[in-house]
Design a protein around this motif. Structure first.
Motif, PDB file in Angstrom:
ATOM      1  N   MET A   1       0.810  -1.187   0.000  1.00  0.00           N
ATOM      2  CA  MET A   1       0.000   0.000   0.000  1.00  0.00           C
ATOM      3  C   MET A   1       0.858   1.257   0.000  1.00  0.00           C
ATOM      4  O   MET A   1       0.500   2.233  -0.639  1.00  0.00           O
ATOM      5  CB  MET A   1      -0.904   0.016   1.235  1.00  0.00           C
ATOM      6  CG  MET A   1      -1.874  -1.109   1.313  1.00  0.00           C
ATOM      7  SD  MET A   1      -2.916  -1.171  -0.110  1.00  0.00           S
ATOM      8  CE  MET A   1      -3.101  -2.886  -0.282  1.00  0.00           C
ATOM      9  N   ASP A   2       1.961   1.215   0.725  1.00  0.00           N
ATOM     10  CA  ASP A   2       2.834   2.388   0.772  1.00  0.00           C
ATOM     11  C   ASP A   2       3.478   2.657  -0.577  1.00  0.00           C
ATOM     12  O   ASP A   2       3.899   3.771  -0.853  1.00  0.00           O
ATOM     13  CB  ASP A   2       3.924   2.190   1.826  1.00  0.00           C
ATOM     14  CG  ASP A   2       3.357   2.122   3.229  1.00  0.00           C
ATOM     15  OD1 ASP A   2       2.292   2.729   3.456  1.00  0.00           O
ATOM     16  OD2 ASP A   2       3.962   1.465   4.085  1.00  0.00           O
ATOM     17  N   LEU A   3       3.540   1.636  -1.423  1.00  0.00           N
ATOM     18  CA  LEU A   3       4.171   1.765  -2.730  1.00  0.00           C
ATOM     19  C   LEU A   3       3.373   2.679  -3.663  1.00  0.00           C
ATOM     20  O   LEU A   3       3.956   3.395  -4.474  1.00  0.00           O
ATOM     21  CB  LEU A   3       4.303   0.374  -3.351  1.00  0.00           C
ATOM     22  CG  LEU A   3       5.164   0.177  -4.571  1.00  0.00           C
ATOM     23  CD1 LEU A   3       6.615   0.507  -4.234  1.00  0.00           C
ATOM     24  CD2 LEU A   3       5.064  -1.252  -5.040  1.00  0.00           C
ATOM     25  N   VAL A   4       2.047   2.691  -3.544  1.00  0.00           N
ATOM     26  CA  VAL A   4       1.208   3.433  -4.490  1.00  0.00           C
ATOM     27  C   VAL A   4       0.473   4.611  -3.865  1.00  0.00           C
ATOM     28  O   VAL A   4      -0.202   5.352  -4.564  1.00  0.00           O
ATOM     29  CB  VAL A   4       0.186   2.493  -5.163  1.00  0.00           C
ATOM     30  CG1 VAL A   4       0.878   1.457  -5.996  1.00  0.00           C
ATOM     31  CG2 VAL A   4      -0.725   1.853  -4.153  1.00  0.00           C
ATOM     32  N   ARG A   5       0.575   4.792  -2.575  1.00  0.00           N
ATOM     33  CA  ARG A   5      -0.170   5.868  -1.897  1.00  0.00           C
ATOM     34  C   ARG A   5       0.308   7.233  -2.387  1.00  0.00           C
ATOM     35  O   ARG A   5       1.489   7.533  -2.394  1.00  0.00           O
ATOM     36  CB  ARG A   5       0.014   5.766  -0.397  1.00  0.00           C
ATOM     37  CG  ARG A   5      -0.866   6.707   0.391  1.00  0.00           C
ATOM     38  CD  ARG A   5      -0.729   6.498   1.881  1.00  0.00           C
ATOM     39  NE  ARG A   5      -1.332   5.220   2.265  1.00  0.00           N
ATOM     40  CZ  ARG A   5      -0.688   4.269   2.933  1.00  0.00           C
ATOM     41  NH1 ARG A   5       0.558   4.427   3.283  1.00  0.00           N
ATOM     42  NH2 ARG A   5      -1.301   3.154   3.239  1.00  0.00           N
ATOM     43  N   GLY A   6      -0.624   8.080  -2.855  1.00  0.00           N
ATOM     44  CA  GLY A   6      -0.302   9.422  -3.302  1.00  0.00           C
ATOM     45  C   GLY A   6       0.130   9.525  -4.751  1.00  0.00           C
ATOM     46  O   GLY A   6       0.394  10.620  -5.233  1.00  0.00           O
ATOM     47  N   SER A  24       0.223  -7.584  -5.128  1.00  0.00           N
ATOM     48  CA  SER A  24       0.111  -6.578  -6.179  1.00  0.00           C
ATOM     49  C   SER A  24      -1.032  -6.875  -7.153  1.00  0.00           C
ATOM     50  O   SER A  24      -1.662  -5.949  -7.664  1.00  0.00           O
ATOM     51  CB  SER A  24       1.432  -6.439  -6.932  1.00  0.00           C
ATOM     52  OG  SER A  24       1.749  -7.635  -7.595  1.00  0.00           O
ATOM     53  N   GLY A  25      -1.334  -8.131  -7.402  1.00  0.00           N
ATOM     54  CA  GLY A  25      -2.429  -8.494  -8.309  1.00  0.00           C
ATOM     55  C   GLY A  25      -3.794  -8.062  -7.799  1.00  0.00           C
ATOM     56  O   GLY A  25      -4.545  -7.377  -8.503  1.00  0.00           O
ATOM     57  N   PRO A  26      -4.170  -8.458  -6.563  1.00  0.00           N
ATOM     58  CA  PRO A  26      -5.469  -8.019  -6.050  1.00  0.00           C
ATOM     59  C   PRO A  26      -5.580  -6.504  -5.863  1.00  0.00           C
ATOM     60  O   PRO A  26      -6.652  -5.934  -6.069  1.00  0.00           O
ATOM     61  CB  PRO A  26      -5.578  -8.729  -4.696  1.00  0.00           C
ATOM     62  CG  PRO A  26      -4.688  -9.902  -4.810  1.00  0.00           C
ATOM     63  CD  PRO A  26      -3.575  -9.484  -5.725  1.00  0.00           C
ATOM     64  N   VAL A  27      -4.489  -5.839  -5.506  1.00  0.00           N
ATOM     65  CA  VAL A  27      -4.539  -4.386  -5.333  1.00  0.00           C
ATOM     66  C   VAL A  27      -4.724  -3.697  -6.687  1.00  0.00           C
ATOM     67  O   VAL A  27      -5.468  -2.722  -6.793  1.00  0.00           O
ATOM     68  CB  VAL A  27      -3.276  -3.877  -4.604  1.00  0.00           C
ATOM     69  CG1 VAL A  27      -3.240  -2.369  -4.570  1.00  0.00           C
ATOM     70  CG2 VAL A  27      -3.225  -4.431  -3.196  1.00  0.00           C
ATOM     71  N   GLU A  28      -4.082  -4.218  -7.721  1.00  0.00           N
ATOM     72  CA  GLU A  28      -4.260  -3.659  -9.067  1.00  0.00           C
ATOM     73  C   GLU A  28      -5.707  -3.832  -9.534  1.00  0.00           C
ATOM     74  O   GLU A  28      -6.308  -2.909 -10.089  1.00  0.00           O
ATOM     75  CB  GLU A  28      -3.319  -4.341 -10.046  1.00  0.00           C
ATOM     76  CG  GLU A  28      -3.441  -3.839 -11.458  1.00  0.00           C
ATOM     77  CD  GLU A  28      -2.581  -4.618 -12.445  1.00  0.00           C
ATOM     78  OE1 GLU A  28      -2.689  -4.322 -13.649  1.00  0.00           O
ATOM     79  OE2 GLU A  28      -1.832  -5.504 -12.028  1.00  0.00           O
TER      80      GLU A  28
END
Length: 96
Positions: A1-6, A24-28
């Motif tokens: 989550m910290d990878l894509v926040r903002g 990463s798959g489910p988050v995408e």
């Protein structure tokens, strides 16, 4: 989550697609769904998907299934199958 926040949605989807992490798959998939839901709203129909940014994203604990596995000497050992809830808020205004 910290990878894509903002980040912008386009950058976040590219980053998640090429990341070799298990989540990463489910988050995408969640992020693509959030953008599709935002585009279906009447007031957001004139915006492009590239205009959106990830305002907030977080993970909370979900329900837990409890199962038992046979253990030594006739005992049972507990197996906890944990789940989580992922929440995302996308916005068309960039926040610092």
């Amino acid at each position: 989550m910290d990878l894509v926040r903002g980040k912008s949605v386009e950058d976040a989807i590219n980053l998640l697609h090429f990341t070799q992490q298990r989540a990463s798959g489910p988050v995408e998939k969640l992020l693509r769904s959030a953008i599709a839901n935002a585009m279906n709203k009447e007031e957001a129909s004139k915006l492009d998907p590239e205009d959106f940014f990830i305002k907030e994203i977080w993970v909370d604990q979900g329900p837990m299934m409890k199962r038992y596995n046979p253990g030594p000497m006739g005992r049972a050992s507990l197996i906890r199958k944990r789940f989580c809830h992922i929440s995302v808020i996308v916005s068309d205004e960039f926040m610092d």
